[in-house]
Design an enzyme around this catalytic site. Structure first.
Site, short mmCIF file in Angstrom:
data_model
loop_
_atom_site.label_atom_id
_atom_site.label_comp_id
_atom_site.label_asym_id
_atom_site.label_seq_id
_atom_site.Cartn_x
_atom_site.Cartn_y
_atom_site.Cartn_z
N HIS A 131 88.26 11.35 -67.06
CA HIS A 131 89.52 11.25 -67.87
C HIS A 131 89.35 9.77 -68.60
O HIS A 131 88.81 8.65 -68.10
CB HIS A 131 90.69 11.13 -67.05
CG HIS A 131 92.00 11.03 -67.67
ND1 HIS A 131 92.50 12.27 -68.19
CD2 HIS A 131 92.61 9.94 -68.11
CE1 HIS A 131 93.81 11.71 -68.80
NE2 HIS A 131 93.57 10.56 -68.91
N ASP A 179 104.93 14.64 -65.83
CA ASP A 179 104.29 13.82 -66.76
C ASP A 179 104.49 14.20 -68.32
O ASP A 179 104.74 13.35 -68.85
CB ASP A 179 102.76 13.73 -66.18
CG ASP A 179 102.20 12.76 -67.20
OD1 ASP A 179 102.33 11.54 -67.20
OD2 ASP A 179 101.45 13.23 -67.95
N ARG A 222 107.93 8.15 -72.94
CA ARG A 222 107.36 6.78 -73.03
C ARG A 222 106.74 6.57 -74.44
O ARG A 222 106.99 5.35 -74.90
CB ARG A 222 106.17 6.65 -71.90
CG ARG A 222 106.68 6.51 -70.68
CD ARG A 222 105.76 6.77 -69.66
NE ARG A 222 104.55 5.71 -69.70
CZ ARG A 222 103.22 6.00 -69.37
NH1 ARG A 222 103.00 7.28 -68.95
NH2 ARG A 222 102.46 5.11 -69.64
N SER A 226 100.66 8.40 -64.20
CA SER A 226 100.32 9.34 -65.09
C SER A 226 98.94 10.16 -64.98
O SER A 226 98.80 11.24 -64.96
CB SER A 226 100.90 9.08 -66.46
OG SER A 226 100.26 9.84 -67.63
N LYS A 245 97.66 13.94 -62.79
CA LYS A 245 97.20 15.13 -63.58
C LYS A 245 95.77 15.26 -62.92
O LYS A 245 95.56 16.47 -62.69
CB LYS A 245 97.04 14.64 -65.24
CG LYS A 245 98.41 14.88 -65.78
CD LYS A 245 98.26 14.69 -67.24
CE LYS A 245 97.78 13.09 -67.50
NZ LYS A 245 98.52 12.21 -68.73
N1 URA Z 1 96.67 8.78 -70.58
C1 URA Z 1 97.47 9.27 -69.74
O1 URA Z 1 97.33 10.36 -69.45
N2 URA Z 1 98.57 8.90 -69.43
C2 URA Z 1 99.02 7.47 -69.83
O2 URA Z 1 100.02 6.99 -69.38
C3 URA Z 1 98.28 6.88 -70.61
C4 URA Z 1 96.79 7.48 -71.10
#
Ligand code: URA
Length: 435
Positions: A82, A161, A168, A183, A187
């Site tokens: 990620h 999220d 956000r 966040s 995930k």
């Molecule tokens: N990427 C994400 O998945 N969440 C965030 O808050 C910032 C970047």
């Protein structure tokens, strides 16, 4: 319990208990707590921060706000990666097939681009016919059959999220370390892989502006992941300038194809080799970094990483002719060079400005409903540390937009470059590895 009291508690700098965070997250997902109160809470967190215990509780409650994936039926160590977001970041398209060709099981749920950052799903969708909307069963079958899938996150995964990230994004509360950590990790944990490699970007094109912030975020996420028995490691990577030379969806896919043939730009190759070597260690395929790097070089050289990308595109319904003959990707109607106004070395190349400009040229969206022009973007020729002569192209704008947009973006992109007479060394892209 009342949400307003929790907001005031956080505003005054106190820690929230697990029960209080559960009240907030569960109530928000059910629609019982309104966006405006969650916005206020997020802003209070942005200014006041959270303790480690609060972030772990928030992550866990967000992860379990919807379904979670069970990948235990898949063989081998399941790895995922990620990135916290950047400009020109096509790493997953290259690194995924590379590590899968070495025997790792690469099961990735990706996101879309928003704001100045691009998203892997949009890039993949520039391949005609390719579907990123794949059911859980098909996802698992594809990973079992060929060792790799990169698909969109289903609606049922981490709904907290989904709601909170969108909120956000429009309330100035993205750049909070605890909120980003929760966040990202909620995930990644819900997606069920055994090992996670985080690419924490830093610089003006990233959410983390300096190395101290990036290190704090990376260490926090690594701690959360390892605490929950997932081997989690992080690379800190430079996002002061875009990654690679291509910015924009189809342009980036073409660059990823070149990289899979071993012909990608230096910084992209460096990030894929270094990040990939860490992933192979995490997957217990390589004993150490050097062995991992040698394995990755081999699968690029012998074409097996590229073959796996072709297989993935085919499995997801994409037209492989575009991968075998990338010149088939339609080019934008207007390709405009931006020329250097003086001799010298490139000192700065503002990633944020390039990302925003690429969006305005048609390559990104400002709202989730905007339609992307897959051919639009910017092809860089010169990057930081390169020498340039007056009149040489710095980059090319690719667009189907009208003259007003072209005139405006010509100026923006020219100003994104800073040229100096003094020698400038090329920056390293991987700045630190945290494990
Ligand atoms: N990427 C994400 O998945 N969440 C965030 O808050 C910032 C970047």
């Amino acid at each position: 319990m009342r949400m307003v009291d929790l907001i005031i508690k956080k505003r005054e700098g106190h820690a929230l208990s697990r029960e209080e965070i559960a009240f907030w997250i569960n109530g928000y997902v059910k629609g019982e707590i309104p966006d405006y109160q969650v916005s206020a809470m997020n802003m209070a967190i942005l200014f006041r921060g959270m303790t480690e215990e609060e972030v772990i509780n928030l992550t866990d409650l967000m992860e379990h706000s919807g379904e979670t994936l069970d990948l235990s039926v898949l063989r081998g160590v399941k790895v995922d990666k990620h990135s916290t977001g950047g400009v020109g970041d096509k790493t997953s398209l290259v690194l995924g097939p590379m590590v899968a060709a070495c025997g790792a099981t690469f099961a990735k749920l990706s996101g879309r681009g928003l704001g100045h950052t691009g998203g892997t799903l949009d890039k993949l969708e520039s391949i005609p016919g390719l579907s990123i909307q794949v059911s859980g069963d098909r996802f698992i079958k594809q990973v079992n059959d060929i060792g790799i899938a990169i698909v969109g996150q289903t609606q049922s995964l981490v709904p907290a999220d989904k709601k909170m990230y969108a909120l956000r994004d429009v309330t100035g509360t993205v750049e909070s370390i605890p909120l980003i950590a929760a966040s990202v990790m909620s995930k990644k944990l819900a997606a069920g892989t055994d090992a996670i490699l985080l690419d924490v970007t830093l610089g003006n094109g990233a959410f983390m502006k300096d190395i101290d912030q990036a290190r704090t975020l990376a260490k926090l996420m690594v701690k959360i992941g390892n605490g929950l028995k997932r081997d989690t490691r992080a690379v800190l990577s430079n996002m002061n300038e875009p990654l690679g030379l291509a910015v924009g969806n189809a342009l980036e896919v073409k660059e990823a194809i070149a990289a899979l043939h071993g012909n990608g730009p230096e910084d992209l190759m460096e990030l894929c080799y270094e990040g990939g070597a860490v992933m192979l260690e995490q997957a217990h395929i390589a004993k150490n970094y050097e062995e991992g790097k040698a394995m990755l070089e081999k699968v690029v050289k012998d074409g097996s990483a590229f073959d796996l990308f072709v297989k993935m595109v085919k499995a997801q319904g994409g037209d492989v002719e575009y991968i075998l003959h990338p010149e088939k990707f339609e080019l934008a109607k207007k390709i405009i060079p931006i020329l250097a106004k003086e001799d010298g070395y490139i000192k700065e190349l503002d990633a944020l400005e390039i990302g925003l400009s690429s969006c305005r040229l048609g390559g990104g969206r400002e709202t989730l409903d905007d339609v992307i022009d897959m051919s639009a973007g910017i092809m860089l020729v010169k990057k930081v540390g390169d020498q340039v002569k007056k009149g040489e192209p710095l980059c090319y704008l690719h667009t189907n937009k009208g003259i007003d947009v072209i005139n405006q973006e010509t100026e923006v992109v020219a100003n994104a470059y800073k040229i100096t007479k003094e020698f400038v060394a090329k920056p390293k892209v991987v700045m630190e590895i945290i494990q």
